[in-house]
Each structure stands twice: as C-alpha cells, then as structure tokens.
Design a protein around this motif. Structure first.
Motif, PDB file in Angstrom:
ATOM      1  N   LYS A 139     112.397 -27.969  51.107  1.00  0.00           N
ATOM      2  CA  LYS A 139     113.622 -28.248  51.848  1.00  0.00           C
ATOM      3  C   LYS A 139     114.306 -29.502  51.325  1.00  0.00           C
ATOM      4  O   LYS A 139     115.532 -29.561  51.231  1.00  0.00           O
ATOM      5  N   VAL A 140     113.505 -30.525  50.994  1.00  0.00           N
ATOM      6  CA  VAL A 140     114.080 -31.748  50.435  1.00  0.00           C
ATOM      7  C   VAL A 140     114.839 -31.441  49.150  1.00  0.00           C
ATOM      8  O   VAL A 140     115.903 -32.010  48.879  1.00  0.00           O
ATOM      9  N   GLU A 141     114.315 -30.509  48.350  1.00  0.00           N
ATOM     10  CA  GLU A 141     114.983 -30.121  47.113  1.00  0.00           C
ATOM     11  C   GLU A 141     116.252 -29.311  47.378  1.00  0.00           C
ATOM     12  O   GLU A 141     117.269 -29.491  46.696  1.00  0.00           O
ATOM     13  N   LEU A 142     116.188 -28.415  48.355  1.00  0.00           N
ATOM     14  CA  LEU A 142     117.273 -27.446  48.533  1.00  0.00           C
ATOM     15  C   LEU A 142     118.436 -27.961  49.366  1.00  0.00           C
ATOM     16  O   LEU A 142     119.590 -27.588  49.120  1.00  0.00           O
ATOM     17  N   LEU A 143     118.186 -28.784  50.358  1.00  0.00           N
ATOM     18  CA  LEU A 143     119.261 -29.200  51.254  1.00  0.00           C
ATOM     19  C   LEU A 143     120.431 -29.863  50.533  1.00  0.00           C
ATOM     20  O   LEU A 143     121.590 -29.608  50.883  1.00  0.00           O
ATOM     21  N   PRO A 144     120.216 -30.717  49.520  1.00  0.00           N
ATOM     22  CA  PRO A 144     121.372 -31.325  48.840  1.00  0.00           C
ATOM     23  C   PRO A 144     121.935 -30.476  47.703  1.00  0.00           C
ATOM     24  O   PRO A 144     122.859 -30.913  47.015  1.00  0.00           O
ATOM     25  N   ALA A 145     121.406 -29.261  47.509  1.00  0.00           N
ATOM     26  CA  ALA A 145     121.805 -28.451  46.352  1.00  0.00           C
ATOM     27  C   ALA A 145     123.216 -27.900  46.513  1.00  0.00           C
ATOM     28  O   ALA A 145     123.605 -27.433  47.584  1.00  0.00           O
ATOM     29  N   ALA A 190     123.414 -17.410  53.920  1.00  0.00           N
ATOM     30  CA  ALA A 190     122.244 -18.129  53.417  1.00  0.00           C
ATOM     31  C   ALA A 190     122.331 -18.267  51.902  1.00  0.00           C
ATOM     32  O   ALA A 190     122.851 -17.381  51.214  1.00  0.00           O
ATOM     33  N   ASP A 191     121.842 -19.387  51.391  1.00  0.00           N
ATOM     34  CA  ASP A 191     121.758 -19.616  49.948  1.00  0.00           C
ATOM     35  C   ASP A 191     120.447 -19.068  49.405  1.00  0.00           C
ATOM     36  O   ASP A 191     119.409 -19.129  50.073  1.00  0.00           O
ATOM     37  N   THR A 192     120.472 -18.559  48.175  1.00  0.00           N
ATOM     38  CA  THR A 192     119.261 -18.100  47.504  1.00  0.00           C
ATOM     39  C   THR A 192     119.017 -18.943  46.259  1.00  0.00           C
ATOM     40  O   THR A 192     119.961 -19.408  45.603  1.00  0.00           O
ATOM     41  N   PHE A 193     117.747 -19.128  45.930  1.00  0.00           N
ATOM     42  CA  PHE A 193     117.339 -19.977  44.825  1.00  0.00           C
ATOM     43  C   PHE A 193     116.178 -19.328  44.071  1.00  0.00           C
ATOM     44  O   PHE A 193     115.336 -18.659  44.679  1.00  0.00           O
ATOM     45  N   GLY A 208     121.644 -19.179  43.527  1.00  0.00           N
ATOM     46  CA  GLY A 208     122.138 -17.843  43.248  1.00  0.00           C
ATOM     47  C   GLY A 208     123.233 -17.406  44.206  1.00  0.00           C
ATOM     48  O   GLY A 208     123.885 -18.214  44.865  1.00  0.00           O
ATOM     49  N   ALA A 209     123.421 -16.099  44.288  1.00  0.00           N
ATOM     50  CA  ALA A 209     124.451 -15.532  45.156  1.00  0.00           C
ATOM     51  C   ALA A 209     124.010 -15.619  46.617  1.00  0.00           C
ATOM     52  O   ALA A 209     122.821 -15.520  46.926  1.00  0.00           O
ATOM     53  N   VAL A 263     112.236 -15.359  45.093  1.00  0.00           N
ATOM     54  CA  VAL A 263     113.569 -15.796  45.515  1.00  0.00           C
ATOM     55  C   VAL A 263     113.422 -16.542  46.839  1.00  0.00           C
ATOM     56  O   VAL A 263     112.973 -15.965  47.833  1.00  0.00           O
ATOM     57  N   GLU A 264     113.770 -17.827  46.837  1.00  0.00           N
ATOM     58  CA  GLU A 264     113.735 -18.614  48.071  1.00  0.00           C
ATOM     59  C   GLU A 264     115.087 -18.518  48.770  1.00  0.00           C
ATOM     60  O   GLU A 264     116.135 -18.409  48.121  1.00  0.00           O
ATOM     61  N   THR A 265     115.054 -18.543  50.110  1.00  0.00           N
ATOM     62  CA  THR A 265     116.275 -18.400  50.896  1.00  0.00           C
ATOM     63  C   THR A 265     116.361 -19.533  51.910  1.00  0.00           C
ATOM     64  O   THR A 265     115.411 -19.776  52.661  1.00  0.00           O
ATOM     65  N   LEU A 266     117.507 -20.226  51.929  1.00  0.00           N
ATOM     66  CA  LEU A 266     117.736 -21.341  52.848  1.00  0.00           C
ATOM     67  C   LEU A 266     118.914 -21.025  53.753  1.00  0.00           C
ATOM     68  O   LEU A 266     120.018 -20.742  53.273  1.00  0.00           O
ATOM     69  N   LEU A 267     118.683 -21.080  55.061  1.00  0.00           N
ATOM     70  CA  LEU A 267     119.746 -20.939  56.051  1.00  0.00           C
ATOM     71  C   LEU A 267     120.120 -22.342  56.523  1.00  0.00           C
ATOM     72  O   LEU A 267     119.302 -23.038  57.141  1.00  0.00           O
ATOM     73  N   ARG A 268     121.327 -22.778  56.186  1.00  0.00           N
ATOM     74  CA  ARG A 268     121.762 -24.136  56.536  1.00  0.00           C
ATOM     75  C   ARG A 268     122.161 -24.201  58.011  1.00  0.00           C
ATOM     76  O   ARG A 268     122.740 -23.249  58.546  1.00  0.00           O
ATOM     77  N   PHE A 269     121.886 -25.366  58.631  1.00  0.00           N
ATOM     78  CA  PHE A 269     122.160 -25.562  60.055  1.00  0.00           C
ATOM     79  C   PHE A 269     122.920 -26.859  60.292  1.00  0.00           C
ATOM     80  O   PHE A 269     122.690 -27.865  59.613  1.00  0.00           O
ATOM     81  N   SER A 270     123.810 -26.828  61.281  1.00  0.00           N
ATOM     82  CA  SER A 270     124.372 -28.031  61.884  1.00  0.00           C
ATOM     83  C   SER A 270     123.900 -28.067  63.333  1.00  0.00           C
ATOM     84  O   SER A 270     123.154 -27.179  63.779  1.00  0.00           O
TER      85      SER A 270
END
Length: 329
Positions: A173-179, A121-124, A42-43, A287-294
């Motif tokens: 996380k395995v599902e979302l990280l490559p999304a 952050a990405d939402t799903f 999502g947005a 609504v799931e929320t992923l904050l990507r990290f380096s």
C-alpha cells in the motif's frame, strides 16, 4: 509508473501475524518485491459498491472495463431487487434509481437509505529483469477454478480502509498509494486526474490478487487475456487459446497446430505458469488491485476515463430515431 510523495492523511494499520502460513506469505512478499522491484500502473477496472456505514463498503462486480458497463451492472442488480421486493416504498425507490441509470450517466444513487456508487480501481503488475511477476508459491491455486474464493469469481467483499493488514500488504500500500501515471506516457488530462486522485483519495484497500496471461513481444510484454481469480483459471485461458482459438483464427499448419496442442498438454500436466511454443513465450502474471478511498468513500470514475457507451435507453432511442429499432407498442 511514477511515485510522488506519500499522500497526506494516509494511515496504514498493520496486523502482525505469527502463524506459519502468515510468516511464509510475508517472506514471499518481501522476496518478490526485491526480485520484481518495478510496479507498472495498468488499465482501471470499474464496478459498484454499497455504503454499509462506518467507512465500510460492500464491493460488487469490479470486473468491468468502462464506467457505463458498471452502471449497467448496478441497474441490473436493481432490477433483480425490484422483482424480489414486496415493499411498496422500496419498490418506488428501486424503480426511480433504475430509471435514472437507464437514461443518465449517474455514478451514485441512494436506495433504501444506502448509497450505491460506481467505483474505479487501479491495477498494477510487478516487473523484474525477466518480465512480469508470476504467481507466488503462497498464492491460492485450486485446480478446480470453481472452488476459488474471490469477489472476482462472484463473491462480494467488504472494503474497509481502517482494517489492519499484514506487513506485506502494508508495504505494498505504501508503494501504491502515491502511484500515478508517468506524465510522458499518457494524455495530459489522464496525468492530471491521476495526480489529483492521489490527494483526493489518500487511503486505499488492496483487493484480492488477480491473474492474467501476458505474451513477450520484442523486449516488452503485452497482456493477452482478462484478469481472473486464480493462476489455474489463467492457465485454462492459455490452453483454450492453444487448442481452440489458434486452429480457428491463426490458420496454422497441422504441424504447428500439433505443437500448440502439446504445449497445452504440458501446461495441464505440470501446471506451469510459463510456456514457450514456436518462439512465442507466455506467462501467467500477478495483478494487484487498489481501490482508493477518501473519507467519503471509494473513488468513482475520473473525467478522463474512456466512457464511450451511452446509457441503454439513450442508445435505444437513437436506434428508434434511425429506424433500426421498432417504436414501443
């Protein structure tokens, strides 16, 4: 949502839980993944975070819809700290950082030796044959929304991608990280940025689940509310719409208005997460929320993210130049 290969250097640590609540929660996660197998991206949401060192960041105000709104939230917090401090050196740093944010689109400032970064952050949302995923039985759902414990309700949290998670969260996380966004459904720059982010930010932190209201429109579903911290808060948004917004904005007949009031009463008495009124179907959705990290920390705004508002002082200067705001005395 498109899934590419798993990003490089992604290490997901798992904490095994054998307590009864943990086991039931993990079971719910597995069952729902099967019932709602499709994840849609999502947005984005924007906020800011403070570097605590050691890969840990304290997340604040991750509720904004644009990067500039997040910059404004950070500048507001710096103003509060200016009023609170008596340290001359810190005061000078706070004032300088706030001035930069007031005039420039800057996504990181350093104050007191700590980095403050505007983050993205990405939402799903999960979808199944019957539509978006509703709340789970194990989701915290206090009747009094003020008792909710979520950073989205005003409590900050510490995000650490090295922190172990439960099995269900690890699988998610395995599902979302490559999304990334589907190439055919977004502009080329949005797609390119989403692909680049998967590689540039190979790790991530799942933030507390949010809840929003969606309405079925034809064969699809459309969000009709902002995301909030608990299912009950989302139900409250539905009842507010039915009792107050529909009568004032939709010009219903008295009979139609009465149907909406009865639907609101049903939601309150049953705490249902879905309601149909006059052929309109509404559902509270997760609504799931992923904050990507380096290795350098959480992801900031992308070049393709809509960011139409100017910094506040730039906006005020334009208004003064147009004669719509008086000059400073």
């Amino acid at each position: 949502m498109h899934h590419g290969e798993q990003p490089p250097d992604a290490v997901i640590r798992i904490r095994h839980r054998d307590d009864p609540v943990g086991l039931v929660t993990e079971h719910d996660a597995v069952e729902r993944a099967g019932a709602y197998p499709t994840l849609r991206l999502g947005a984005p949401l924007f906020g800011y975070a403070v570097d605590l060192g050691g890969g840990r960041w304290r997340v604040h105000e991750l509720v904004e819809e644009t990067p500039q709104a997040a910059r404004d939230a950070l500048a507001h917090r710096l103003r509060d700290r200016i009023a609170e401090t008596a340290d001359a050196d810190l005061l000078a740093e706070l004032t300088a950082a706030r001035t930069v944010l007031d005039w420039q689109k800057v996504d990181e400032v350093t104050v007191g030796g700590c980095r403050h970064r505007v983050i993205r952050a990405d939402t799903f949302v999960r979808f199944g044959p019957d539509g978006p995923e509703p709340p789970r039985p194990t989701d915290p759902d206090p009747r009094d929304a003020d008792t909710s414990d979520s950073f989205l309700g005003g409590t900050d949290l510490v995000a650490d991608p090295a922190e172990p998670t439960g099995l269900g969260a690890a699988v998610l996380k395995v599902e979302l990280l490559p999304a990334r966004y589907p190439r055919a459904q977004v502009p080329a720059d949005v797609y390119a940025d989403s692909v680049a982010a998967v590689r540039a930010y190979p790790d991530g932190v799942l933030l507390p689940t949010r809840f929003a209201v969606a309405e079925q429109v034809g064969a699809g579903w459309q969000p009709t509310s902002r995301a909030v911290a608990t299912p009950q808060e989302a139900r409250d948004l539905i009842t507010f719409e039915f009792r107050w917004l529909v009568p004032r904005l939709a010009d219903p007949t008295e009979a139609e208005a009465a149907e909406y009031r009865r639907a609101a009463d049903r939601i309150e008495s049953t705490r249902a997460s879905e309601v149909t009124v006059l052929g309109r179907r509404f559902r509270v959705t997760r609504v799931e929320t992923l904050l990507r990290f380096s290795a350098d920390g959480p992801e900031g705004p992308r070049p393709s993210d809509p960011d139409p508002e100017p910094p506040p002082e730039v906006h005020f200067a334009r208004l003064r130049a147009e004669g719509r705001l008086p000059d400073h005395p």
